[in-house]
Design an enzyme around this catalytic site. Sequence first.
Site, short mmCIF file in Angstrom:
data_model
loop_
_atom_site.label_atom_id
_atom_site.label_comp_id
_atom_site.label_asym_id
_atom_site.label_seq_id
_atom_site.Cartn_x
_atom_site.Cartn_y
_atom_site.Cartn_z
N GLY A 1 -4.84 3.45 12.11
CA GLY A 1 -5.37 3.60 10.76
C GLY A 1 -4.64 4.68 9.99
CB SER A 2 -4.64 5.42 6.37
OG SER A 2 -6.04 5.64 6.19
CB THR A 3 -7.28 9.32 8.93
OG1 THR A 3 -7.92 8.88 7.73
CG2 THR A 3 -7.49 10.82 9.08
CG ASP B 1 -8.95 5.68 16.26
OD1 ASP B 1 -8.32 5.58 15.19
OD2 ASP B 1 -9.26 4.71 16.97
CG ASP C 1 -13.95 1.51 9.53
OD1 ASP C 1 -12.86 1.89 9.06
OD2 ASP C 1 -14.05 0.66 10.43
CD GLU D 1 -9.29 1.49 16.92
OE1 GLU D 1 -8.43 1.72 16.05
OE2 GLU D 1 -10.45 1.11 16.64
CE LYS E 1 -13.14 6.03 5.22
NZ LYS E 1 -12.13 5.96 6.27
#
Length: 229
Positions: A29-31, A85, A88, A107, A125
């Site tokens: 993911g982006s983060t 990680d 959402d 994951e 989030k």
Amino acid sequence: MNIEEMKKIAAKEALKFIEDDMVIGLGTGSTTAYFIRLLGDMIKKGEVSDIVGVPTSYQSRLLAIESGIPVATLDQVDAIDVAVDGADEVDPNLNLIKGRGAALTMEKIIESRAGMFIVLVDERKLVDYLCQKMPVPIEVIPQAWRAIVEELSIFNAEAKLRMGVNKDGPVITDNGNFIIDAKFPRIDDPLDMEIELNTIPGVVENGIFADIADIVIVGTKEGVKTLER
């Protein structure tokens, strides 16, 4: 401070938990991508050594290699020291919804085996309860998707097959499966719901991660805050 800056400061804070000789689960993911790049920079500068990354997806594997992080698969390591990680959604008890990147099965396999699981998010989030904003991704055997959508109606869920972007047809996971996104009215008992969803025939795994996160690092407009179980 904008959203991307919040993600970056959360990723930078996670580096404080990294030590020499660690095997690190690398999320998707982006983060998490910010964390992977920053970890690669640490390795190149000699600030940390003998690191091995265990990616949760092809995407994170490619980024890790590009960033100079030695990688291995789960069956090539004895243990995962720490996993990092994104998520959402995060509820007040640090239960999570994950899986927008369609890598939720690997994951969960990797992060459930980590000595410490660190979650990186921006302040958007944080929610009062799971499914407040986001649906629960559910990885399913392709031939079973329609039957599973019908069964999810028992839970009053609005469920639909996730379709691809920039490709025709459904999203295909790294495992060759489909993703159903299920929006429940609310989830008050995440652990019970996580277990119950996995009993549906044809479900491979779902994106509720209950009682698994040890630390949640939140990037906010005011800076970083750390939440611990």
